[in-house]
Design an enzyme around this catalytic site. Structure first.
Site, PDB file in Angstrom:
ATOM      1  N   ASP A  24      -1.869   9.422  22.400  1.00  0.00           N
ATOM      2  CA  ASP A  24      -1.498   9.639  23.703  1.00  0.00           C
ATOM      3  C   ASP A  24      -1.747  10.864  23.925  1.00  0.00           C
ATOM      4  O   ASP A  24      -1.528  10.853  25.356  1.00  0.00           O
ATOM      5  CB  ASP A  24      -0.034  10.349  22.489  1.00  0.00           C
ATOM      6  CG  ASP A  24      -0.545  11.385  21.634  1.00  0.00           C
ATOM      7  OD1 ASP A  24      -1.439  11.199  20.904  1.00  0.00           O
ATOM      8  OD2 ASP A  24       0.241  12.398  21.654  1.00  0.00           O
ATOM      9  N   HIS A  25      -2.534  11.161  23.780  1.00  0.00           N
ATOM     10  CA  HIS A  25      -3.693  12.349  25.183  1.00  0.00           C
ATOM     11  C   HIS A  25      -3.858  11.863  26.549  1.00  0.00           C
ATOM     12  O   HIS A  25      -3.171  12.581  27.463  1.00  0.00           O
ATOM     13  CB  HIS A  25      -5.171  12.699  24.742  1.00  0.00           C
ATOM     14  CG  HIS A  25      -5.450  13.133  23.276  1.00  0.00           C
ATOM     15  ND1 HIS A  25      -4.641  11.549  22.677  1.00  0.00           N
ATOM     16  CD2 HIS A  25      -5.700  14.451  22.920  1.00  0.00           C
ATOM     17  CE1 HIS A  25      -5.672  12.210  21.164  1.00  0.00           C
ATOM     18  NE2 HIS A  25      -5.724  13.607  21.199  1.00  0.00           N
ATOM     19  N   THR A  28      -0.823  14.310  27.845  1.00  0.00           N
ATOM     20  CA  THR A  28      -1.471  15.836  27.544  1.00  0.00           C
ATOM     21  C   THR A  28      -1.997  15.882  28.503  1.00  0.00           C
ATOM     22  O   THR A  28      -2.393  17.451  29.451  1.00  0.00           O
ATOM     23  CB  THR A  28      -1.769  15.841  25.771  1.00  0.00           C
ATOM     24  OG1 THR A  28      -1.011  15.359  25.006  1.00  0.00           O
ATOM     25  CG2 THR A  28      -1.553  17.612  25.697  1.00  0.00           C
ATOM     26  N   TYR A 143       2.590  21.752  13.159  1.00  0.00           N
ATOM     27  CA  TYR A 143       1.769  22.019  13.350  1.00  0.00           C
ATOM     28  C   TYR A 143       1.322  23.400  13.000  1.00  0.00           C
ATOM     29  O   TYR A 143       2.991  24.172  13.875  1.00  0.00           O
ATOM     30  CB  TYR A 143       1.083  22.228  14.644  1.00  0.00           C
ATOM     31  CG  TYR A 143      -0.315  21.200  15.449  1.00  0.00           C
ATOM     32  CD1 TYR A 143      -1.367  20.438  14.610  1.00  0.00           C
ATOM     33  CD2 TYR A 143       0.457  19.522  15.073  1.00  0.00           C
ATOM     34  CE1 TYR A 143      -2.251  19.635  14.616  1.00  0.00           C
ATOM     35  CE2 TYR A 143      -0.172  19.166  15.333  1.00  0.00           C
ATOM     36  CZ  TYR A 143      -1.265  18.808  14.926  1.00  0.00           C
ATOM     37  OH  TYR A 143      -2.303  17.265  15.745  1.00  0.00           O
ATOM     38  N   ALA A 144       0.838  25.038  12.860  1.00  0.00           N
ATOM     39  CA  ALA A 144       1.581  26.307  12.688  1.00  0.00           C
ATOM     40  C   ALA A 144       0.610  26.793  13.697  1.00  0.00           C
ATOM     41  O   ALA A 144      -0.867  27.097  14.013  1.00  0.00           O
ATOM     42  CB  ALA A 144       0.381  26.816  11.353  1.00  0.00           C
ATOM     43  N   ARG A 145       1.640  26.721  14.678  1.00  0.00           N
ATOM     44  CA  ARG A 145       1.251  27.405  16.576  1.00  0.00           C
ATOM     45  C   ARG A 145       1.711  28.336  17.119  1.00  0.00           C
ATOM     46  O   ARG A 145       3.255  27.983  16.982  1.00  0.00           O
ATOM     47  CB  ARG A 145       1.050  25.711  16.804  1.00  0.00           C
ATOM     48  CG  ARG A 145       0.099  25.946  18.166  1.00  0.00           C
ATOM     49  CD  ARG A 145      -0.064  24.571  19.393  1.00  0.00           C
ATOM     50  NE  ARG A 145      -1.309  24.273  18.054  1.00  0.00           N
ATOM     51  CZ  ARG A 145      -1.698  22.973  18.970  1.00  0.00           C
ATOM     52  NH1 ARG A 145      -0.957  22.214  18.765  1.00  0.00           N
ATOM     53  NH2 ARG A 145      -2.178  22.402  17.219  1.00  0.00           N
ATOM     54  N   LYS A 173       1.587  15.272   8.875  1.00  0.00           N
ATOM     55  CA  LYS A 173       0.184  15.505   9.365  1.00  0.00           C
ATOM     56  C   LYS A 173       0.281  17.554  10.120  1.00  0.00           C
ATOM     57  O   LYS A 173       0.870  17.720  11.504  1.00  0.00           O
ATOM     58  CB  LYS A 173      -0.039  14.861  11.221  1.00  0.00           C
ATOM     59  CG  LYS A 173      -1.438  15.621  11.963  1.00  0.00           C
ATOM     60  CD  LYS A 173      -1.261  14.796  12.796  1.00  0.00           C
ATOM     61  CE  LYS A 173      -3.044  14.980  13.756  1.00  0.00           C
ATOM     62  NZ  LYS A 173      -2.595  13.910  15.304  1.00  0.00           N
ATOM     63  N   GLY A 198      -8.029  16.039  13.468  1.00  0.00           N
ATOM     64  CA  GLY A 198      -9.404  16.167  13.782  1.00  0.00           C
ATOM     65  C   GLY A 198     -10.117  17.419  14.350  1.00  0.00           C
ATOM     66  O   GLY A 198     -10.820  17.677  13.449  1.00  0.00           O
ATOM     67  N   GLY A 199      -9.186  17.739  14.064  1.00  0.00           N
ATOM     68  CA  GLY A 199      -9.686  19.464  15.098  1.00  0.00           C
ATOM     69  C   GLY A 199     -10.879  19.583  15.268  1.00  0.00           C
ATOM     70  O   GLY A 199     -11.416  18.538  16.240  1.00  0.00           O
ATOM     71  N   GLY A 225      -7.927  11.984  16.460  1.00  0.00           N
ATOM     72  CA  GLY A 225      -8.036  11.510  17.552  1.00  0.00           C
ATOM     73  C   GLY A 225      -9.219  11.355  18.186  1.00  0.00           C
ATOM     74  O   GLY A 225     -10.519  10.651  17.810  1.00  0.00           O
ATOM     75  N   ARG A 226      -9.237  12.617  19.483  1.00  0.00           N
ATOM     76  CA  ARG A 226     -11.117  12.778  19.977  1.00  0.00           C
ATOM     77  C   ARG A 226     -11.710  12.113  19.323  1.00  0.00           C
ATOM     78  O   ARG A 226     -12.657  12.195  19.200  1.00  0.00           O
ATOM     79  CB  ARG A 226     -10.365  14.121  20.672  1.00  0.00           C
ATOM     80  CG  ARG A 226      -9.552  13.845  22.063  1.00  0.00           C
ATOM     81  CD  ARG A 226      -9.690  15.328  23.059  1.00  0.00           C
ATOM     82  NE  ARG A 226      -8.756  16.136  22.553  1.00  0.00           N
ATOM     83  CZ  ARG A 226      -8.495  17.655  22.049  1.00  0.00           C
ATOM     84  NH1 ARG A 226      -9.432  18.149  23.716  1.00  0.00           N
ATOM     85  NH2 ARG A 226      -7.519  18.563  21.830  1.00  0.00           N
TER      86      ARG A 226
END
Length: 262
Positions: A24-25, A28, A143-145, A173, A198-199, A225-226
């Protein structure tokens, strides 16, 4: 869970384990490497062993016919890197729209600790209610963000995954804490299957070591993803990840069996 949710979870995973490739990038980041000819990328990663792929709803017509029988997830919020704040994820669709697009599941992103946490919690709670009416699984990307949050802090990650379960998600996730020992506490924070993102690890071997560490800690797979779709050989990288998740191999053996040189 309802029979419909159980049936659809089997379409996006294998025996309770999951290799998902989110793509879905384009919303973004734009049409980055691997997404311009997304048809070929989807064909490659699913031939390599990905259980499912994930996009925004508008790409559905480019997914079907290229996914080799794999499952399909429609993502329902997003933001751009050129906007004022990429943490401000806004709704991009509904469960009904995802079903019309042929989805087997839907996903939604929350930044736990961000200034937008409250609105995102509210939206995820509404989404899981709506999805339950249709018997469609929800993947919560929690996410912790935020300004005072470390993205790899096990305590924050544990809180994030528990939040996903508390709001009714079927799969969750989150980021990886960096090692199996600390990530075990994250997996123990919820009864739902946990997948790692993925990080940005340094090379294929480190990516696969992170997957192996997460699996050893009790994770159910990856949503990567990437690391996969921007790889020089997406098919082989998907195969290597699948060998770790589904067949229990270590990083070195998976690299060798997938014929990848790190």
């Amino acid at each position: 869970m309802t029979p419909g949710i159980d049936a659809r979870l089997r379409r996006i995973g294998t025996d309770g384990r999951y290799v998902m490739v989110p793509m879905d990038h384009g919303l973004t980041l734009g049409a980055v490497t691997g997404l311009k000819d997304i048809e070929s990328t989807i064909d490659a990663v699913t031939r390599g062993g990905a259980d499912s792929v994930l996009t925004q709803k508008g790409i559905a017509h480019r997914v079907h016919g290229n996914k080799n029988g794999a499952g399909y997830i429609v993502h329902l919020n997003g933001s751009t890197v050129i906007g004022p704040d990429s943490n401000d994820k806004r709704a991009t669709g509904s469960v009904e729209a995802a079903l019309r697009a042929g989805a087997d599941a839907v996903s939604f992103h929350i930044n736990v600790g961000s200034t937008y946490e409250r609105e995102q919690i509210e939206k995820l709670g509404q989404l899981t209610d709506e999805a339950a009416e249709y018997g469609i699984p929800v993947l919560a990307m929690t996410y912790a963000r935020g300004p005072d949050t470390e993205e790899d802090d096990p305590e924050a990650l544990g809180h994030a995954v528990r939040l996903g379960e508390e709001l009714g998600a079927d799969l969750i996730k989150t980021g990886y804490s960096g090692d199996a020992e600390s990530f075990e506490s994250v997996c123990e924070s919820t009864a739902r299957p946990v997948l790692i993102a993925g990080g940005s690890p340094d090379g294929d071997r480190e990516s696969l070591r992170a997957v192996r560490g997460a699996m050893d800690a009790g994770a159910a797979g990856v949503s990567m993803g990437r690391t996969i779709f921007q790889h020089d050989d997406p098919e082989r990288m998907a195969r290597a990840v699948s060998l770790v998740v589904h067949e229990g191999h270590g990083a070195d053996e998976a690299l060798e069996r997938a014929e990848l040189a790190d």
